[in-house]
Design an enzyme around this catalytic site. Sequence first.
Site, PDB file in Angstrom:
ATOM      1  N   TYR A 132      76.075  24.036  -7.201  1.00 51.10           N
ATOM      2  CA  TYR A 132      76.876  25.257  -7.065  1.00 51.10           C
ATOM      3  C   TYR A 132      77.680  25.508  -8.340  1.00 51.10           C
ATOM      4  CZ  TYR A 132      75.562  24.496  -2.235  1.00 51.10           C
ATOM      5  OH  TYR A 132      74.826  24.298  -1.092  1.00 51.10           O
ATOM      6  N   LYS A 167      68.535  13.895  -2.202  1.00 48.08           N
ATOM      7  CA  LYS A 167      69.682  14.645  -1.695  1.00 48.08           C
ATOM      8  C   LYS A 167      70.420  13.836  -0.653  1.00 48.08           C
ATOM      9  CE  LYS A 167      70.540  18.762   0.929  1.00 48.08           C
ATOM     10  NZ  LYS A 167      69.965  19.689   1.821  1.00 48.08           N
ATOM     11  N   SER A 211      77.021  20.431  -1.183  1.00 44.78           N
ATOM     12  CA  SER A 211      78.276  21.132  -0.911  1.00 44.78           C
ATOM     13  C   SER A 211      79.491  20.203  -0.867  1.00 44.78           C
ATOM     14  CB  SER A 211      78.154  21.900   0.397  1.00 44.78           C
ATOM     15  OG  SER A 211      77.775  21.037   1.458  1.00 44.78           O
ATOM     16  N   ARG A 255      77.366  23.714   6.016  1.00 45.05           N
ATOM     17  CA  ARG A 255      77.187  24.248   7.381  1.00 45.05           C
ATOM     18  C   ARG A 255      78.131  25.415   7.612  1.00 45.05           C
ATOM     19  NH1 ARG A 255      75.577  18.492   9.893  1.00 45.05           N
ATOM     20  NH2 ARG A 255      73.705  18.287   8.612  1.00 45.05           N
ATOM     21  N   LYS A 282      65.682  12.866   1.710  1.00 46.36           N
ATOM     22  CA  LYS A 282      66.868  13.589   2.164  1.00 46.36           C
ATOM     23  C   LYS A 282      67.545  12.787   3.262  1.00 46.36           C
ATOM     24  CE  LYS A 282      68.513  17.809   4.221  1.00 46.36           C
ATOM     25  NZ  LYS A 282      68.282  19.231   4.448  1.00 46.36           N
ATOM     26  N   GLU A 298      58.580   7.918   1.410  1.00 50.63           N
ATOM     27  CA  GLU A 298      58.631   9.372   1.635  1.00 50.63           C
ATOM     28  C   GLU A 298      58.101  10.130   0.411  1.00 50.63           C
ATOM     29  OE1 GLU A 298      59.229  11.378   4.004  1.00 50.63           O
ATOM     30  OE2 GLU A 298      60.517  10.461   5.500  1.00 50.63           O
ATOM     31  N   LYS A 317      71.351  14.897  12.856  1.00 47.58           N
ATOM     32  CA  LYS A 317      69.986  15.062  12.342  1.00 47.58           C
ATOM     33  C   LYS A 317      69.323  13.714  12.042  1.00 47.58           C
ATOM     34  CE  LYS A 317      70.896  19.747  10.604  1.00 47.58           C
ATOM     35  NZ  LYS A 317      70.636  20.738   9.533  1.00 47.58           N
TER      36      LYS A 317
HETATM   37  C1  PBG Z   1      69.035  22.408   5.753  1.00 45.65           C
HETATM   38  C2  PBG Z   1      69.730  22.138   4.471  1.00 45.65           C
HETATM   39  C3  PBG Z   1      70.951  21.498   4.346  1.00 45.65           C
HETATM   40  C4  PBG Z   1      71.273  21.561   2.990  1.00 45.65           C
HETATM   41  C5  PBG Z   1      70.249  22.212   2.324  1.00 45.65           C
HETATM   42  N1  PBG Z   1      69.282  22.557   3.254  1.00 45.65           N
HETATM   43  C6  PBG Z   1      71.839  20.906   5.373  1.00 45.65           C
HETATM   44  C7  PBG Z   1      71.317  19.948   6.337  1.00 45.65           C
HETATM   45  O1  PBG Z   1      70.246  19.380   6.188  1.00 45.65           O
HETATM   46  O2  PBG Z   1      72.002  19.726   7.339  1.00 45.65           O
HETATM   47  C8  PBG Z   1      72.552  21.035   2.415  1.00 45.65           C
HETATM   48  C9  PBG Z   1      73.000  21.658   1.135  1.00 45.65           C
HETATM   49  C10 PBG Z   1      74.407  21.341   0.767  1.00 45.65           C
HETATM   50  O3  PBG Z   1      75.132  20.604   1.459  1.00 45.65           O
HETATM   51  O4  PBG Z   1      74.839  21.850  -0.275  1.00 45.65           O
HETATM   52  N2  PBG Z   1      67.762  22.049   5.915  1.00 45.65           N
END
Ligand code: PBG
Length: 328
Positions: A317, A252, A278, A208, A198, A237, A221
């Site tokens: 989505y 991701k 997203s 968010r 990730k 990982e 992050k």
């Molecule tokens: C949080 C999390 C995130 C997403 C899924 N779980 C955001 C992040 O890590 O800041 C993102 C999903 C998306 O953007 O559709 N742990």
Amino acid sequence: MSAFPATRMRRLRQADWSRRLVRENTLTVDDLVWAVVVSDSADPTEPVAAMPGVERLGLKAMADAARRAEALGIPAMAVFPHIDPARKDEEGKEAFNRDGLVPNAIRTIKDAAPNVGVICDVALDPFTTHGHDGVLKDRMILNDETVTSLIRQSLVQAEAGCDVIAPSDMMDGRIGAIRDALEDSGFSNTMILSYAAKYASGFYGPYREAIGSGAVLQGDKKTYQMDPANTEEALREVALDLDEGADMVMVKPGLPYLDIVRRVSETFGVPTLAFQVSGEYAMIEAAAANGWIDGDRVMMESLMAFKRAGAAGILTYFAPRAAEALNG
Ligand code: PBG
């Protein structure tokens, strides 16, 4: 291979039947996981401005969505919570509430559509006032303290009937710790889908807003999510998480990271899922809304790209819309 004109690549492309006959990859409803946002708001549904067509669902609407998923043949739903900011605190304790929004959403989906798999995100960001995925102290996210919290969150979800625990926090050692806790507590059949690779990505922007952590997030992050420049690190990982007991792994974001999907699926031969996040959704929708691209066509093309890269499944989505298109 013999050269032109003995070989004419276009021969096989000339008719629909021959294109279908030699097609290398297929996308089916079985490949889709529906990413859904659940809300504890009094409103039955609320639009997410940055994700046209996506709504936060109250529990009633979530039951309807679960029945829709079942009717469409979508294998599973991945649940993300938007909670009342008044319920957030420094440590994200609401994540441990057995009667909280996520456990209620799990029970709601299971009641409405028992054959739809439920996947739950494990991370503290929907529940913390600072918007980080873990325990924050002196501007650092504490790894081992966070893992303790993630274990509690995972057990609450498993107890509520969640089928797949999906840690998305990127702490070290959390998969093994959660696996041990699940085994010790009688949840040996609860699966783990690790968000193994990730990345610290700008493509999460609209999410968010969707879960209401954007306005509050302090800093970024990058001390726990991966550097977008890295590939070998993703393989490390994934290797660690598999060793610790992950049943499936995730890459991701999705489309910008298809090279990682390909490397992971080829290297490990384990179910490798990809998350069309997203921002990827928002970009397609924004261009489509402007008439700059054909939204449905690009949706299907983007989903097929995941299959071509070797993904076993896609969190998206678009799932219900894509399923409708696939079901004709
Ligand atoms: C949080 C999390 C995130 C997403 C899924 N779980 C955001 C992040 O890590 O800041 C993102 C999903 C998306 O953007 O559709 N742990």
